[in-house]
Design an enzyme around this catalytic site. Structure first.
Site, short mmCIF file in Angstrom:
data_model
loop_
_atom_site.label_atom_id
_atom_site.label_comp_id
_atom_site.label_asym_id
_atom_site.label_seq_id
_atom_site.Cartn_x
_atom_site.Cartn_y
_atom_site.Cartn_z
N ASP A 1 0.79 -1.24 0.00
CA ASP A 1 0.00 0.00 0.00
C ASP A 1 0.82 1.28 0.00
O ASP A 1 0.29 2.35 -0.28
CB ASP A 1 -0.97 0.00 1.19
CG ASP A 1 -2.21 -0.85 0.93
OD1 ASP A 1 -2.50 -1.10 -0.26
OD2 ASP A 1 -2.89 -1.23 1.89
N TYR B 1 -9.75 -0.32 2.22
CA TYR B 1 -9.50 -0.40 3.65
C TYR B 1 -9.19 0.96 4.27
O TYR B 1 -8.63 1.85 3.63
CB TYR B 1 -8.33 -1.34 3.95
CG TYR B 1 -8.80 -2.76 4.15
CD1 TYR B 1 -9.64 -3.08 5.21
CD2 TYR B 1 -8.44 -3.77 3.28
CE1 TYR B 1 -10.10 -4.38 5.39
CE2 TYR B 1 -8.91 -5.07 3.44
CZ TYR B 1 -9.73 -5.36 4.51
OH TYR B 1 -10.19 -6.64 4.68
CU CU Z 1 -8.77 -7.79 5.72
#
Ligand code: CU
Length: 854
Positions: A482, A563
């Site tokens: 990320d 997320y």
């Molecule tokens: Cu997860």
């Protein structure tokens, strides 16, 4: 739910359960009804309130503070709290409130306590005592080495690179493939030796520098480049530019997605999908690909034959501006996107419900038209259904939980904040540290001291890795790292969700390559927590003593794709620092094939047409502790079992025969002499400690700190896993290396390039695995690389929202002090019925959000 397979189509229904009447219309009607009921209720409440207020006017006039109010009932308190909450709701933290400049300008703050005067008048304000408030913001007196880049510094970097003709995009010019432009920029940390000389020995200020990522699309040998620019506090002519990579070291075709390319990728794929509008309408009830479809590229990959992205298609349950990761379709493909000419790009290898590959979109539509394609049939109106299922909003059809319309328990600051903030330096209860962020790697703390002694030089998030497994072409074997997407892309914290209303905010910064300006947003929040539990306590016949557990939090909430991550740095009164890393938000789903079971090797069915693919989250931190000085050792303490002779073999006293059993536990020590990686071993438990062999506490024991990981997962992928070089940091829970400025991060940002191409080992290509090259770490400045995380097997409860999952690590004093470090704080101490000491007792009062948050 009834999904029927008739002829060649799997038919999905909108609604699996009894909520067949639910739809967006119902949702809207429900909300309208709610509003009407609210208005009627509000009017009635107002009438009653006026009556009650008038009827008790004389009584309330004498109610001067919240303590009195508490005795007279809760109505007044609720009114008061409501007013404060309303203020906060309208009072999103301003981007300029707490940045260095505005703090400096507004920093003529008196250190004396002040009574805060409410800014708006209201009858409730006269009835409830306001808490004493102290402005935590102090002027910053010294330049800070570690603060995030400011807007002015970013502008200076851009201007400098334009002047040096490295960047050719300036204001008023469009960003294109044929541009040399700054993609991102972030603080270039100082040389540690120079930084310590400045911080500890009155050495000269080492200067602030930036790293700028420049995509060089307008030179002959196009590439991805990084530059070091600075010193940034100087005048423009003094600013120097250093190229950090060799020309072509990261070829253009191996660069991560850039800001120009990503939009073109999505547009190219949508343009192809538009050619099969009939299939998309028939199958997925898609009316317009440009409005109804999400494209999720995965890559870019380059095996030497060109630049390729895999992509997955999804519906848009979250509106036009958001990616939707819960409504994935069984429709994937690949895009070849080498070079700068998008007319050379082409899609290929389409899969529909794992049927394929179809070499191009025409072949797919031909098979569909021939009636040989098994396909999915969503009912008309499916889009409304998924909006309802995807949006994380309260279900209006469900009964409310009792009393859930009242606010929950709240915390207040009876005497204002007990911390101060100067620039990005925070002080609280003997702690001091600098908070920082970088556009790619996210949050850090630097120069962390407790009672004047440095304990941590740097504690920085470096990377978050996710490795997925899914039964769907295009989504199988996905790996996300990320940092490349921007763990520090400035995002605004959500007041009263991420942080309490009384929190202070500090800015993070990033570069906006299209707007050619900094993006400065209040992301880090600072606040003290009352954990409502004892930090320690003892109760005996004649002794009653204890200390409540208050700690300070520097919290960094952010979001990357589906997320959301929350990174906490928590500072405790006893010298502990706890770092937590949490994940919440949406799972990234994968299509549930109706011919599959509801339990597959890659995850459970978690929604109407969705599998929650299994994956892990591994957070990689760089933790550079300096325990009582920078020269330290890493010492393992083995928790052992054996017979008494074995336990006492190294003891100076004679083996003895007084043990009741000839079995015992004992500990053994060994120093880790060379750079290495360690894993948590629950069978052979060990303490991991960093000790200073040169510094003893009053008991003659080496002063140290212990590293306690919360990790619940470990890497089971083998070394020959194709992405293991990038993931090498996930192999160890703790790796230890000798500190080197050129080993700043646990991996580079760009994708792996073949070192052999350049016949050297450029530090810019180093991965953690490369750093573990056996150097001595005895009595050296050592760095630990901590990886913590969790496995995630999504279940129905992860839809639509994954409840926050937490991992992290604690750094705990280990013979660092001579005794418990909290006995300089007022705490309850009763002995033989005599009260010797007590914690300060708070007044009842109402806190307000800081008035500087306009
Ligand atoms: Cu997860």
């Amino acid at each position: 739910m009834a999904n029927n397979y008739s002829n060649r189509a799997y038919e999905f229904t909108n609604e699996p359960k009894e909520k067949k009447t639910s739809s967006l219309k119902i949702l809207v009607c429900g909300q309208l009804l709610g509003i009407i009921v609210f208005i009627i209720g509000f009017a009635a409440g107002l009438c009653i309130g006026i009556f009650v207020y008038n009827g008790n006017e004389s009584k309330l006039a004498h109610t001067e503070n919240c303590q009195n109010q508490r005795g007279t009932g809760r109505l007044e308190i609720k009114q008061s709290e409501q007013r404060v909450i309303t203020t906060v709701t309208n009072d999103n933290p301003s981007p300029t409130n707490h940045d260095k400049k505005s703090l400096d300008n507004k920093g003529e703050v008196k250190n004396t306590d002040i009574e805060h005067t409410p800014t708006s008048a209201g009858s409730d304000e006269q009835t409830c005592k306001r808490c004493v408030w102290r402005n935590p913001i102090l002027p910053s007196t010294k330049p800070n080495l570690f603060a995030p880049l400011s807007a002015e510094e970013m502008t200076l970097v851009h201007r400098t690179l334009v002047e040096f003709k490295i960047v050719d995009v300036d204001h008023g010019q469009e960003l294109t493939f044929k541009s040399n432009f700054i993609g991102t920029m972030f603080l270039h940390p100082p040389n540690k030796r120079e930084a310590l000389q400045y911080l500890d020995d009155d050495g000269k200020f080492p200067g602030r520098y930036a790293t700028a990522v420049v995509i060089r699309g307008n030179i002959d040998q196009k590439d991805y480049m990084q530059y070091k620019i600075g010193p940034l506090e100087g005048q423009s002519p003094d600013v120097k530019v250093t190229q950090l990579l060799k020309d072509g070291e990261v070829p253009y075709e191996s660069r991560p997605y850039d800001n120009v390319e990503i939009g073109e990728i999505i547009f190219s794929i949508l343009a192809d999908l538009d050619k099969i509008a009939a299939l998309l309408k028939d199958s997925f009830d898609i009316n317009n690909v440009y409005e109804d479809v999400s494209i999720m590229p995965n890559g870019p990959h380059n095996d030497g034959s060109g630049r390729v992205s895999r992509f997955t298609i999804g519906l848009r349950g979250l509106g036009d501006k958001e990616f939707d990761f819960l409504n994935i379709l069984p429709f994937t493909g690949r895009l070849s996107h080498s070079g700068q000419n998008t007319s050379d790009w082409f899609t290929y290898d389409f899969f529909y419900l794992n049927q394929g590959p179809f070499s191009n979109i025409t072949e797919l539509i031909n098979v569909y038209n021939s009636g040989k394609l098994k396909y999915i049939k969503y009912p008309e109106g499916y889009k409304e259904y998924i909006i309802q299922e995807t949006l994380p909003i309260r279900q209006v059809n469900s009964p409310s939980r009792p009393d859930s319309h009242y606010p929950g328990t709240s915390t207040y600051e009876p005497h204002g904040p007990r911390y101060t903030i100067s620039g990005h330096v925070v002080n609280w209860m003997g702690w001091s540290f600098t908070v920082s962020t970088g556009q790619h790697r996210g949050p850090s703390i630097f120069d962390v001291r407790f009672k004047g002694e440095r304990i941590i030089y740097e504690n920085s998030l470096n990377e978050i890795a996710l490795v997925y497994s899914a039964d769907g072409s295009g989504q199988d074997n996905m790996v996300y790292l990320d940092s490349v997407y921007g763990l520090g892309e400035a995002k605004r914290a959500i007041p009263r969700v991420d942080c309490p209303f009384y929190a202070s905010y500090l800015n993070s910064s990033g570069w906006n390559p299209r707007g050619l300006k900094a993006s400065i947003l209040p992301t880090f929040c600072i606040f003290e927590v009352n954990a409502q539990d004892p930090l320690w306590r003892h109760k005996g016949q004649d002794v009653e003593a204890g200390l409540n557990n208050n700690f300070l939090v520097a919290r960094y909430p952010t979001q990357v794709g589906n997320y959301d991550y929350i990174i906490d740095f928590q500072f405790y009164l006893d010298g502990r620092v706890k770092t937590t890393a949490s994940a919440t938000g949406f799972i990234q789903g994968s299509f549930w094939n109706p011919s599959s079971d509801v339990q597959t090797p890659f995850g459970y069915k978690v929604a109407n047409s969705l599998i929650g693919p299994i994956h892990d989250h591994t957070f990689g931190f760089k933790v550079d502790m300096d325990v009582a000085g920078k020269d330290n050792d890493f010492q393992l303490i083995h928790w052992k079992y054996g017979d008494v002779n074995r336990a006492m073999k190294n003891n100076k006293t004679d083996p003895s025969n007084y043990f009741f059993y000839n079995h015992t536990r004992y500990i053994e020590w060994d120093f880790v002499e060379k750079e290495t990686g360690l894993k948590v071993d629950t069978e052979n438990q060990k303490y991991w400690t960093i000790v200073n062999r040169n510094k003893k506490n009053k008991n003659g024991v080496n002063r140290g700190y212990r590293i306690i990981p919360m990790s619940t997962s470990s890497q089971n992928l083998p070394d020959d896993y194709p992405r293991m070089q990038e993931l090498s940091f996930t192999k160890y829970h703790c790796a230890i290396t000798k500190q080197k400025d050129e080993e700043q991060y646990l991996k580079p940002l760009y994708f792996p390039v073949d070192n052999k191409l350049f016949n050297d080992t450029s530090p810019s290509q180093l991965y953690l695995e490369d750093m573990l090259d056996g150097e001595s770490i005895a009595n050296e400045d050592i760095v630990t690389w901590l990886s913590v995380g969790f496995l995630h097997i999504p279940t129905s409860e992860d839809v639509p929202m994954t409840i926050k999952v937490e991992s992290g690590f604690t750094l705990k004093p280990f013979n660092f002090f001579d005794r418990t470090a909290t006995f300089d704080i007022p705490a309850l101490a009763v002995f033989n019925n005599t009260v010797y000491d007590n914690a300060p007792v708070p007044d009842m009062c109402v806190s307000e959000p800081y008035p500087i948050q306009h």
